[in-house]
Motif scaffolding. Structure first.
Motif, PDB file in Angstrom:
ATOM      1  N   ASP A   9     -11.585  -2.597   1.676  1.00 36.66           N
ATOM      2  CA  ASP A   9     -12.234  -0.944   1.658  1.00 36.66           C
ATOM      3  C   ASP A   9     -12.637  -0.635   0.262  1.00 36.66           C
ATOM      4  O   ASP A   9     -13.686  -0.243  -0.088  1.00 36.66           O
ATOM      5  CB  ASP A   9     -11.623  -0.309   2.389  1.00 36.66           C
ATOM      6  N   CYS A  10     -11.556  -0.763  -0.245  1.00 33.06           N
ATOM      7  CA  CYS A  10     -11.268  -0.323  -1.728  1.00 33.06           C
ATOM      8  C   CYS A  10     -12.137  -0.732  -2.674  1.00 33.06           C
ATOM      9  O   CYS A  10     -12.478  -0.271  -3.583  1.00 33.06           O
ATOM     10  CB  CYS A  10      -9.814  -0.377  -1.987  1.00 33.06           C
ATOM     11  N   VAL A  46      -7.369  -2.063   4.127  1.00 31.43           N
ATOM     12  CA  VAL A  46      -7.397  -0.614   2.825  1.00 31.43           C
ATOM     13  C   VAL A  46      -7.502  -1.862   2.016  1.00 31.43           C
ATOM     14  O   VAL A  46      -8.541  -0.151   1.289  1.00 31.43           O
ATOM     15  CB  VAL A  46      -5.476   0.144   3.215  1.00 31.43           C
ATOM     16  N   ILE A  75       0.879  -1.472   0.563  1.00 26.08           N
ATOM     17  CA  ILE A  75       0.120  -0.236  -0.160  1.00 26.08           C
ATOM     18  C   ILE A  75       0.897   1.414   0.004  1.00 26.08           C
ATOM     19  O   ILE A  75       0.294   2.571   0.085  1.00 26.08           O
ATOM     20  CB  ILE A  75      -1.184  -0.332   1.053  1.00 26.08           C
ATOM     21  N   PRO A 134      -2.264  -3.089   5.856  1.00 24.46           N
ATOM     22  CA  PRO A 134      -2.511  -3.105   4.061  1.00 24.46           C
ATOM     23  C   PRO A 134      -4.027  -3.769   3.881  1.00 24.46           C
ATOM     24  O   PRO A 134      -5.014  -3.575   3.120  1.00 24.46           O
ATOM     25  CB  PRO A 134      -1.386  -3.612   4.112  1.00 24.46           C
TER      26      PRO A 134
END
Ligand code: 4GN
Length: 262
Positions: A150-151, A147, A133, A144
């Motif tokens: 979520d994305c 993250v 990330i 990570p």
């Protein structure tokens, strides 16, 4: 989308992802989040999953067997062998384009390392994608993974309330978002830009596009090379560049980076 997270700290991931938009999407059945505790797959009587590195050196290395056994057990349950993403500073840097590509998969496995990492033989056997990330080091791969989840999740149809595609396009377009305002109309003497109160949709759209272009030039000029601009928008960008070049004082050393103005 079905996520499977292999980790020594399952609560960290499930607690983090059970809130807000992602938690709601999971409750709605738009996606599922399964954690697998790698420790459940140790065959050692004391439940060890790590050991000292061969060749010496600081810290501990996660052993190959529990990691591979956790993945094989998962594949047995699923009846397929999904992609395995390993989060490491050595990976390819994650971005919106990679997220779009991963969002097309039915199942994704996130393998989270800890300590000094995982025995290379487990990685060789099961990892399909090495991802990072950004250029910094964390204590584990869980953050990570969260993250990336979520994305990717906001690209899954139905996860965002608003008509998703416009929202997703923005980075796709390689332009930054325009500024947003809500009530009150005046805050501490600061007015909301007049055009936004005008109700003139065409003018609002033009203003927002121009703000996006201006921001991208000011904050992330590197993105503009890949941006899709109309002829009119290119002209506007050239105007802004001239403006910026005029404002810049070449005698002021704090304003000079040795680069030509973008
Ligand atoms: C990923 C993992 C940073 C990233 C990590 C990153 C855990 N740090 N930049 N730390 O995406 C040893 C075991 C280091 C896994 C790794």
């Amino acid at each position: 989308m079905n996520y499977h997270i292999l980790t020594l700290f399952p609560e960290m991931v499930s607690d983090g992802l059970n809130t807000s938009i992602i938690g709601r999407a999971a409750a709605k059945g738009l996606l599922s989040i399964e954690t697998v505790n790698i420790r459940d797959y140790t065959k050692e009587k004391h439940g060890h999953v790590d050991d000292a590195p061969y060749g010496g050196g600081a810290g501990m290395v996660m052993q190959a067997a529990p990691v591979c056994d956790a993945y094989e057990a998962l594949c047995g349950r699923l009846g397929k062998r999904p992609r395995v993403l390993y989060m490491t500073p050595q990976g390819k840097v994650f971005n919106q384009k990679i997220a779009q590509e991963l969002a097309q998969e039915e199942d994704l496995v996130f393998l989270c390392g800890h300590y000094e990492g995982i025995d290379e033989r487990a990685l060789e056997r099961i990892v399909t994608d090495y991802l990072s990330i950004g250029d910094y080091v964390l204590t584990g791969g869980e953050l990570p993974a969260m993250v990336m989840i979520d994305c990717i999740s906001r690209l899954v149809p139905g996860v965002l309330n608003n008509d998703a595609s416009a929202e997703i396009e923005s980075f796709h377009d390689n332009l930054l978002e325009y500024p947003q305002y809500t009530r009150p109309e005046v805050y501490e003497g600061m007015q909301v830009p007049e055009v936004l109160l005008s109700g003139h949709h065409k003018n609002i759209e033009t203003w927002r596009r121009q703000q996006s272009i201006r921001r991208t030039l000011e904050r992330r000029p590197d993105l503009l090379a890949e941006a899709n601009l109309t002829d009119k928008e290119r002209k506007y960008l050239e105007e802004l560049r001239r403006e910026l070049a005029e404002k810049r004082d070449p005698i002021d050393p704090s304003d000079e980076d040795g680069q030509d103005p973008v």
